[in-house]
Scaffold this active site. Structure first.
Site, short mmCIF file in Angstrom:
data_model
loop_
_atom_site.label_atom_id
_atom_site.label_comp_id
_atom_site.label_asym_id
_atom_site.label_seq_id
_atom_site.Cartn_x
_atom_site.Cartn_y
_atom_site.Cartn_z
N ASN A 190 5.80 -8.92 -3.66
CA ASN A 190 4.64 -9.54 -3.40
C ASN A 190 4.80 -10.63 -2.39
O ASN A 190 4.01 -11.54 -1.31
CB ASN A 190 4.22 -10.36 -5.10
N TYR B 13 2.78 -12.79 12.23
CA TYR B 13 3.52 -12.73 10.06
C TYR B 13 2.07 -10.70 9.83
O TYR B 13 2.38 -9.57 9.02
CB TYR B 13 1.87 -13.75 9.82
#
Ligand SMILES: NC(=O)c1ccc[n+]([C@@H]2O[C@H](COP(=O)([O-])OP(=O)(O)OC[C@H]3O[C@@H](n4cnc5c(N)ncnc54)[C@H](O)[C@@H]3O)[C@@H](O)[C@H]2O)c1
Length: 252
Positions: free
Chosen positions: A91, A160
């Site tokens: 995560n 990102y």
């Protein structure tokens, strides 16, 4: 359905946000949950929540970009608990410093490695650290949290997004390596999730909400049930997939 008793789950970056909610839900379903974070106080607070609700959890404070210290911590915590990690939720993906929105041409090359280290090496390290025991136990579940910023693309987050795109590629190939020994590997691609630690201003928020078929951004509570399906026995025939959970931000 979705009973996780007898299983041990590691959730990376679970000290707040999406990861914290995933940790809570897996614990509610009976898993022992290792709550990983960079920050001890964040991990401990989530562990306390889980324990107060009657679940089992332990803090696992480690920087997932550092393989040896991550492995040492996993060995230490699982040794104390007498369990082996057979569920991994990759995560952690937003650097502790946050994400700076900038066009790629204006981005600072010195900041690129933050995204690539966390979403690239962090993902590989955590998976490498727990996969041998999953193979040995002939059962395992790996879920990687990715982003529609990488899957469909968004201006301002190119580095990102590129780093997040590594997760689905890795899960697809790994799924083919370990499916025959009972280990599944999938990704969940999120739309924007409300997060008190990095909220846009009201004007930008109103614009963002309009981009969603549901006319709202997500919450950590919207994500955890999808993870639960993928890590359960009932999800055993879902592998190598990237599942969008995005409120209709993108519909393919
Ligand atoms: N929030 C969103 O809008 C959104 C959208 C799409 C995808 N995602 C993805 O969802 C996941 C969770 O996002 P979030 O918003 O809940 O994040 P967050 O920033 O609220 O929390 C992430 C946690 O990860 C921890 N962390 C950071 N670097 C770490 C490291 N090297 N080792 C261990 N822990 C580390 C942080 O300390 C933090 O507590 C990420 O993979 C993110 O890319 C988030």
């Amino acid at each position: 359905m979705f009973n996780l008793s007898g299983h041990c789950a590691l959730v990376t970056g679970a000290g707040q946000g999406v990861g914290a909610q995933i940790a809570r839900v897996l614990a509610e379903q009976g898993a022992i949950v290792l709550v990983n974070d960079l920050f001890q106080e964040r991990a401990d607070a989530v562990v306390q929540d889980i324990q107060a609700a009657g679940g089992k959890a332990a803090s696992l404070v480690a920087d997932i970009t550092k393989l040896q210290s991550l492995q040492d911590q996993i060995d230490h915590v699982t040794g104390d608990l007498g369990c082996a990690v057979d569920i991994l939720v990759n995560n952690a993906g937003i650097p502790a410093e946050g994400i700076e929105l900038a066009r790629f041409v204006d981005s600072d090359p010195a900041g690129w490695s933050r995204h690539i280290d966390l979403n690239g090496y962090g993902l590989l390290n955590a998976t490498y650290a727990v996969l041998p025991k999953m193979i040995e136990g002939k059962w395992g579940r790996i879920v990687t949290i990715t982003s529609d910023g990488g899957r469909v693309g968004d201006a301002g987050v190119a580095v990102y997004g590129a780093a997040k795109a590594m997760g689905p590629g890795f899960m697809r190939s790994l799924a083919k390596e370990v499916g025959s020994v009972g280990v599944t590997c999938n990704s969940i691609s999120l739309g924007s999730i409300a997060n008190p630690n990095h909220e846009p201003d009201a004007e930008r928020l109103a614009k963002m909400n309009k981009l969603y078929a549901t006319r709202r951004r997500g919450t950590p509570q919207d994500i955890a049930p999808a993870v639960l399906l993928l890590v359960s026995d009932e999800g055993s025939w879902i592998t190598g997939q990237t599942i969008p959970v995005n409120g209709g931000y993108a519909t393919s």
